[in-house]
Design a protein around this motif. Structure first.
Motif: not given
Length: 368
Positions: A127, A157, A159, A180-181, A352-353, A355-357, A359-360
């Protein structure tokens, strides 16, 4: 999948404001199905299922680091401690990486924490926050990071999207760059606003010259001997003279902001000129339905849509016009509704964040 997360900032208690976004990130990542999370960070309460991997000696040292204002604050100071502390931190991190042999993936917060990575070829999600870009100007740092990245899969990633071109230029051939937000705690979306008859504006910030920017100079004609009030919330980290017409309340815990300050405010003001990615306080204010008046800089432009949910200001006159416009009741309400809607769409919650991580992580080390 075994993930080792690294952070040099973490709140010491539920009421502690420092590093609260890391606590939320840790808790949400720990809820990813099929993932085992270990955490190396300063001491503080963690979610069920998170295993701490710091030694007692490291806990004591990291707690002292937080009390001193954090690694970035110390590095801005002069003297022996400012020179020695980063070296001690890198040595502790190196020992952590070497002993955590079961980790499948490193999740590292802040680029500086990747400097002591061993040559073990384990993938890393890193991050990147706004301060990290200043680090790239330190001699040899970029070269050392490139060496650490070359023999492993790395996803950087940031932010906020505005950092992507600079990271691509520095590391695009040795790492993927995927913005990645961060997310927002649901408590902020649940706030019911009750703006006061006499406008109250809030600025939530650490008190340093760069974080305050021209706040006092631009605000004095608007707030001194006027019916509106400027409330300043945050810790004194540099010796800053606070004008007598500003109401300074010291540091405020997130719960205080959510229960007291955000509901009654007309909006959030930040005129910072400090390098940062995407300020979490701005995201939380937006989720609470607060219009934002901000200095015109890339970090703020990723949150504020000028003329729709807030204003970006580059001059004192533009700032004065923004304040006056948002003190109209109907305009303020419309901007606030736009802000909350934009936050839900762009950032969502911390789950939600996570879930984004997730995927990473799958990109770095696909599970069978």
């Amino acid at each position: 999948m075994n993930v080792l997360m690294i952070s040099t900032s973490y709140p010491m208690s539920v009421e502690d404001w420092r590093g609260a976004f890391i606590r939320n990130l840790v808790a949400s990542v720990s809820r990813i199905e099929g993932l085992n999370l270990k955490l190396w960070a300063p001491p503080g309460p963690v979610a069920d299922g998170v295993s701490r991997t710091t030694t007692s000696k490291e806990d004591a040292w990291l707690a002292g680091l937080m009390r001193a204002g954090g690694i970035s604050h110390l590095m801005r100071q002069q003297g022996v401690r400012a020179a020695i502390t980063p070296l001690m931190l890198l040595r502790m991190l190196r020992r952590c990486y070497l002993r955590e042999v079961d980790a499948d993936i490193y999740h590292i917060n802040w680029l500086q924490c990747a400097l002591p990575l061993p040559d073990d070829r384990k993938p890393a999600a890193i991050s990147v926050l706004g301060n990290d870009l200043n680090l790239l100007g330190v001699p040899t740092v970029k070269s050392l990071l490139r060496l650490r990245f070359k023999r492993r899969a790395v996803v950087l990633c940031p932010n906020a999207e505005w950092m992507v071109p600079k990271l691509e230029a520095a590391f695009g051939d040795v790492a993927r760059i995927v913005p990645v937000s961060f997310g927002i705690d649901p408590v902020w979306y649940d706030i019911v606003r009750q703006p006061q008859p006499h406008p109250e504006w809030i600025a939530v910030t650490r008190l340093t010259a760069n974080k305050l920017g021209p706040l006092f100079e631009w605000s004095e004609p608007l707030f001194r001997n006027q019916p509106r009030t400027l409330h300043l919330l945050g810790p004194m980290q540099e010796q800053v003279a606070i004008p007598d017409w500003v109401r300074w309340h010291g540091a405020a815990a997130p719960a205080q902001l959510a229960s007291t300050w955000f509901p009654r405010a007309h909006g959030l003001i930040t005129l910072s000129v400090h390098a940062e990615g995407r300020p979490q306080t701005m995201l939380e204010a937006q989720a609470a339905g607060l219009p934002i008046v901000a200095s015109d800089m890339p970090a703020h432009a990723t949150v504020v849509e000028h003329g729709k949910n807030g204003f970006l200001c580059g001059t004192p006159s533009g700032y004065a016009e923004a304040i006056a416009t948002l003190e109209d009741v109907d305009t303020n309400s419309a901007f606030g509704a736009n802000a909350r809607s934009a936050a839900r769409t762009a950032f969502g919650t911390w789950d939600d964040a996570a879930s984004r991580y997730a995927a990473i992580y799958e990109l770095l080390a696909p599970r069978r």
